[in-house]
Design a protein around this motif. Structure first.
Motif, PDB file in Angstrom:
ATOM      1  N   ARG A 309       0.837  -1.206   0.000  1.00  0.00           N
ATOM      2  CA  ARG A 309       0.000   0.000   0.000  1.00  0.00           C
ATOM      3  C   ARG A 309       0.872   1.258   0.000  1.00  0.00           C
ATOM      4  O   ARG A 309       0.546   2.246  -0.672  1.00  0.00           O
ATOM      5  N   ASP A 310       1.977   1.230   0.736  1.00  0.00           N
ATOM      6  CA  ASP A 310       2.878   2.388   0.801  1.00  0.00           C
ATOM      7  C   ASP A 310       3.493   2.711  -0.557  1.00  0.00           C
ATOM      8  O   ASP A 310       3.864   3.852  -0.811  1.00  0.00           O
ATOM      9  N   LEU A 311       3.608   1.694  -1.421  1.00  0.00           N
ATOM     10  CA  LEU A 311       4.236   1.893  -2.729  1.00  0.00           C
ATOM     11  C   LEU A 311       3.226   2.231  -3.820  1.00  0.00           C
ATOM     12  O   LEU A 311       3.440   3.147  -4.612  1.00  0.00           O
ATOM     13  N   ILE A 312       2.120   1.489  -3.869  1.00  0.00           N
ATOM     14  CA  ILE A 312       1.174   1.646  -4.981  1.00  0.00           C
ATOM     15  C   ILE A 312       0.260   2.852  -4.807  1.00  0.00           C
ATOM     16  O   ILE A 312       0.016   3.590  -5.767  1.00  0.00           O
ATOM     17  N   ALA A 313      -0.225   3.089  -3.590  1.00  0.00           N
ATOM     18  CA  ALA A 313      -1.183   4.183  -3.386  1.00  0.00           C
ATOM     19  C   ALA A 313      -0.625   5.554  -3.787  1.00  0.00           C
ATOM     20  O   ALA A 313      -1.273   6.287  -4.544  1.00  0.00           O
ATOM     21  N   PRO A 314       0.574   5.944  -3.330  1.00  0.00           N
ATOM     22  CA  PRO A 314       1.066   7.276  -3.712  1.00  0.00           C
ATOM     23  C   PRO A 314       1.625   7.356  -5.129  1.00  0.00           C
ATOM     24  O   PRO A 314       1.667   8.432  -5.720  1.00  0.00           O
ATOM     25  N   SER A 315       2.050   6.237  -5.674  1.00  0.00           N
ATOM     26  CA  SER A 315       2.718   6.262  -6.977  1.00  0.00           C
ATOM     27  C   SER A 315       1.777   6.041  -8.150  1.00  0.00           C
ATOM     28  O   SER A 315       2.072   6.448  -9.280  1.00  0.00           O
ATOM     29  N   ALA A 317       1.334   3.217  -9.480  1.00  0.00           N
ATOM     30  CA  ALA A 317       2.105   2.335 -10.353  1.00  0.00           C
ATOM     31  C   ALA A 317       1.391   1.019 -10.641  1.00  0.00           C
ATOM     32  O   ALA A 317       1.977   0.113 -11.222  1.00  0.00           O
ATOM     33  N   GLY A 318       0.133   0.912 -10.236  1.00  0.00           N
ATOM     34  CA  GLY A 318      -0.618  -0.310 -10.450  1.00  0.00           C
ATOM     35  C   GLY A 318      -1.890  -0.288  -9.631  1.00  0.00           C
ATOM     36  O   GLY A 318      -2.413   0.781  -9.309  1.00  0.00           O
ATOM     37  N   VAL A 319      -2.370  -1.480  -9.279  1.00  0.00           N
ATOM     38  CA  VAL A 319      -3.604  -1.567  -8.494  1.00  0.00           C
ATOM     39  C   VAL A 319      -3.396  -2.495  -7.307  1.00  0.00           C
ATOM     40  O   VAL A 319      -2.544  -3.393  -7.333  1.00  0.00           O
ATOM     41  N   LEU A 320      -4.198  -2.275  -6.274  1.00  0.00           N
ATOM     42  CA  LEU A 320      -4.178  -3.095  -5.077  1.00  0.00           C
ATOM     43  C   LEU A 320      -5.442  -3.951  -5.029  1.00  0.00           C
ATOM     44  O   LEU A 320      -6.531  -3.482  -5.356  1.00  0.00           O
ATOM     45  N   VAL A 321      -5.284  -5.183  -4.596  1.00  0.00           N
ATOM     46  CA  VAL A 321      -6.379  -6.146  -4.523  1.00  0.00           C
ATOM     47  C   VAL A 321      -6.346  -6.787  -3.143  1.00  0.00           C
ATOM     48  O   VAL A 321      -5.274  -7.058  -2.602  1.00  0.00           O
ATOM     49  N   GLU A 322      -7.510  -7.033  -2.583  1.00  0.00           N
ATOM     50  CA  GLU A 322      -7.568  -7.692  -1.282  1.00  0.00           C
ATOM     51  C   GLU A 322      -6.828  -9.025  -1.338  1.00  0.00           C
ATOM     52  O   GLU A 322      -7.018  -9.826  -2.259  1.00  0.00           O
ATOM     53  N   ALA A 323      -5.956  -9.245  -0.359  1.00  0.00           N
ATOM     54  CA  ALA A 323      -5.166 -10.476  -0.328  1.00  0.00           C
ATOM     55  C   ALA A 323      -6.073 -11.703  -0.404  1.00  0.00           C
ATOM     56  O   ALA A 323      -7.135 -11.739   0.218  1.00  0.00           O
ATOM     57  N   SER A 341      -2.354   1.281 -22.980  1.00  0.00           N
ATOM     58  CA  SER A 341      -2.179   2.647 -22.467  1.00  0.00           C
ATOM     59  C   SER A 341      -2.143   2.666 -20.940  1.00  0.00           C
ATOM     60  O   SER A 341      -1.398   3.440 -20.335  1.00  0.00           O
ATOM     61  N   LEU A 342      -2.951   1.810 -20.305  1.00  0.00           N
ATOM     62  CA  LEU A 342      -2.941   1.723 -18.843  1.00  0.00           C
ATOM     63  C   LEU A 342      -1.589   1.218 -18.343  1.00  0.00           C
ATOM     64  O   LEU A 342      -1.044   1.742 -17.370  1.00  0.00           O
ATOM     65  N   ARG A 343      -1.039   0.216 -19.023  1.00  0.00           N
ATOM     66  CA  ARG A 343       0.276  -0.304 -18.631  1.00  0.00           C
ATOM     67  C   ARG A 343       1.351   0.776 -18.755  1.00  0.00           C
ATOM     68  O   ARG A 343       2.173   0.954 -17.856  1.00  0.00           O
ATOM     69  N   LYS A 344       1.336   1.489 -19.859  1.00  0.00           N
ATOM     70  CA  LYS A 344       2.354   2.516 -20.070  1.00  0.00           C
ATOM     71  C   LYS A 344       2.233   3.646 -19.054  1.00  0.00           C
ATOM     72  O   LYS A 344       3.244   4.145 -18.541  1.00  0.00           O
ATOM     73  N   GLU A 345       1.012   4.045 -18.764  1.00  0.00           N
ATOM     74  CA  GLU A 345       0.792   5.129 -17.793  1.00  0.00           C
ATOM     75  C   GLU A 345       1.268   4.711 -16.397  1.00  0.00           C
ATOM     76  O   GLU A 345       1.969   5.464 -15.713  1.00  0.00           O
ATOM     77  N   SER A 346       0.884   3.510 -15.967  1.00  0.00           N
ATOM     78  CA  SER A 346       1.289   3.017 -14.640  1.00  0.00           C
ATOM     79  C   SER A 346       2.800   2.831 -14.576  1.00  0.00           C
ATOM     80  O   SER A 346       3.425   3.129 -13.554  1.00  0.00           O
ATOM     81  N   ALA A 347       3.388   2.338 -15.672  1.00  0.00           N
ATOM     82  CA  ALA A 347       4.840   2.127 -15.717  1.00  0.00           C
ATOM     83  C   ALA A 347       5.590   3.446 -15.547  1.00  0.00           C
ATOM     84  O   ALA A 347       6.549   3.533 -14.773  1.00  0.00           O
ATOM     85  N   ALA A 348       5.142   4.475 -16.252  1.00  0.00           N
ATOM     86  CA  ALA A 348       5.808   5.781 -16.187  1.00  0.00           C
ATOM     87  C   ALA A 348       5.687   6.391 -14.795  1.00  0.00           C
ATOM     88  O   ALA A 348       6.654   6.957 -14.258  1.00  0.00           O
ATOM     89  N   LYS A 349       4.510   6.255 -14.193  1.00  0.00           N
ATOM     90  CA  LYS A 349       4.307   6.807 -12.846  1.00  0.00           C
ATOM     91  C   LYS A 349       5.159   6.075 -11.817  1.00  0.00           C
ATOM     92  O   LYS A 349       5.720   6.694 -10.896  1.00  0.00           O
ATOM     93  N   GLY A 350       5.270   4.761 -11.967  1.00  0.00           N
ATOM     94  CA  GLY A 350       6.085   3.984 -11.033  1.00  0.00           C
ATOM     95  C   GLY A 350       7.542   4.370 -11.106  1.00  0.00           C
ATOM     96  O   GLY A 350       8.201   4.569 -10.083  1.00  0.00           O
ATOM     97  N   ARG A 351       8.063   4.479 -12.324  1.00  0.00           N
ATOM     98  CA  ARG A 351       9.467   4.858 -12.501  1.00  0.00           C
ATOM     99  C   ARG A 351       9.727   6.256 -11.931  1.00  0.00           C
ATOM    100  O   ARG A 351      10.724   6.474 -11.230  1.00  0.00           O
ATOM    101  N   GLN A 352       8.841   7.181 -12.201  1.00  0.00           N
ATOM    102  CA  GLN A 352       9.010   8.549 -11.709  1.00  0.00           C
ATOM    103  C   GLN A 352       9.006   8.583 -10.179  1.00  0.00           C
ATOM    104  O   GLN A 352       9.811   9.281  -9.551  1.00  0.00           O
ATOM    105  N   TYR A 353       8.121   7.787  -9.570  1.00  0.00           N
ATOM    106  CA  TYR A 353       8.032   7.766  -8.111  1.00  0.00           C
ATOM    107  C   TYR A 353       9.319   7.197  -7.493  1.00  0.00           C
ATOM    108  O   TYR A 353       9.809   7.719  -6.486  1.00  0.00           O
ATOM    109  N   VAL A 354       9.859   6.157  -8.109  1.00  0.00           N
ATOM    110  CA  VAL A 354      11.106   5.575  -7.604  1.00  0.00           C
ATOM    111  C   VAL A 354      12.240   6.593  -7.680  1.00  0.00           C
ATOM    112  O   VAL A 354      13.006   6.772  -6.722  1.00  0.00           O
TER     113      VAL A 354
END
Length: 375
Positions: A309-315, A317-323, A341-354
């Motif tokens: 949650r600490d990684l995906i919510a602010p970035s 970079a993807g989606v969270l699913v109940e365990a 387009s969803l993959r590319k958008e999430s990928a770019a946001k994840g890289r930028q956040y890192v």
């Protein structure tokens, strides 16, 4: 600055346990990476740990790190003797987890007015202050590092330390090592590993144990394969032998759509050739593998638990699913596979956040300030 690091297990001498699980834990990776970064910065670092096997050396230089293995049953005494002889003039103490012998280093540091920092890498390590005398000493450190918000909250609740003493500091990832590659390199990597160039590839890169949600992964993959028989699941990581057998059996039933690579030394290229990262873990601190995936420009579908949650919510970079919700995992993975387009958008946001928040070298100055009690 001379830094003493204390951890329960480090370079124990065997790569795998009897049931196939890699012996190197996330805490050990955390310790090793920080030690190497501090040495690269110019600091002097030694590590004290348990001596587990007779054939390992009591003291050796390992990758530039002065490693001391303490002998049972008097590890506490050996650590004190070393601190006043071979390892005297230590400026600060950095404790990973809660090894019993580290309490004597804390008492030694208190006697000589040296700062101590204890890092908790998973919520289950958080200790009850009033449970025993060791825990009371562990609760007397100068500073604490929690690698996620969940761990910080639990640490304050159970140990009664002040909020100002607990610093949230991710272990981070080397964004110069884990990089985004172009489509041509991606295709070449798939050729290298004998993987199809034109099919969607989903990656699971973690230890193969039930805690990582291997059973959930397999149930979700049955649904995914039913809806998209082109998709390939690659699994990178060592683990329990019976789970390898189970995965092979499921793969045969699903058109050999699951490919096992086992334990690898450098997972970098597996991220780079993948389209999506699948992480259905039940319990995490702050998953390094997910940070590596984000740095590599791979969107993530992960469990909605602390750390993830600490990684995906602010970035984003993807989606969270109940365990354990394998139906929703399958639905979200299929959605990413079908939505370029969803993959590319999430990928770019994840890289930028890192790059902005999780680069280990950008985090190093804060770590050094915490260790020196300068914050």
């Amino acid at each position: 600055m001379k830094i003493g690091m204390f951890i329960k297990n480090f370079a124990i001498g065997k790569e795998f346990s009897k049931n196939g699980i890699p012996t190197k834990s996330g805490a050990e990776f955390h310790c090793e990476n920080h030690a190497l970064q501090l040495i690269e910065h110019g600091d002097s670092v030694y590590i004290m740990t348990k001596k587990k096997y007779f054939f390992t050396k009591g003291r050796e230089i390992l990758n530039g790190i002065d490693l001391c293995r303490l002998h049972a049953p008097f590890r506490w005494l050996e650590s004190i003797i070393r601190l006043i002889t071979t390892h005297r003039n230590t400026d600060c103490f950095y404790i990973i987890g809660t090894p019993h012998f580290a309490v004597w280093a804390i008492l030694y540091a208190r006697m000589f007015n040296k700062p101590t920092t204890l890092v908790i890498t998973i919520k289950e390590e958080v200790f009850e202050k009033q449970l025993n005398w060791r825990n009371k000493i562990l609760a007397s450190c100068t500073n604490y590092i929690a690698i996620s918000q969940e761990i910080k909250d639990e640490l304050i609740r159970k140990t009664e330390v002040k909020s100002s003493q607990v610093h949230i500091l991710p272990q981070g990832v080397d964004s110069n090592r884990f990089i985004v590659v172009n489509e041509q390199v991606k295709r070449e990597l798939r050729k290298k590993y004998k993987l199809p160039e034109d099919k969607p590839i989903v990656l699971f890169c973690a230890r193969l144990v039930l805690r990582k949600g291997v059973d959930t992964m397999l149930k979700a993959w049955e649904i995914i394969h039913k809806n998209n028989q082109e998709a390939i699941l690659i699994i990178v990581g060592g683990g329990e032998n019976h789970l390898f057998d189970q995965i092979k059996a499921v793969s045969q039933k699903l058109g050999n759509s699951i490919i096992l690579f086992g334990e690898v030394q450098k997972p970098d290229e597996y991220y780079q050739l993948s389209d999506l990262y699948f992480f259905p873990s039940r319990m995490e601190g702050l998953p390094t593998t997910m940070m590596e995936a984000m740095a590599s420009g791979v969107p993530c579908v992960a469990s909605d638990i602390g750390g993830c949650r600490d990684l995906i919510a602010p970035s984003e970079a993807g989606v969270l699913v109940e365990a354990e919700d394998y139906n929703t995992f399958a639905k979200e993975i299929l959605n990413f596979i079908d939505n370029d387009s969803l993959r590319k958008e999430s990928a770019a946001k994840g890289r930028q956040y890192v790059e902005s928040n999780l680069d280990c070298y950008k985090l190093l100055p804060k770590l050094r300030n915490i260790l020196q009690n300068k914050l």
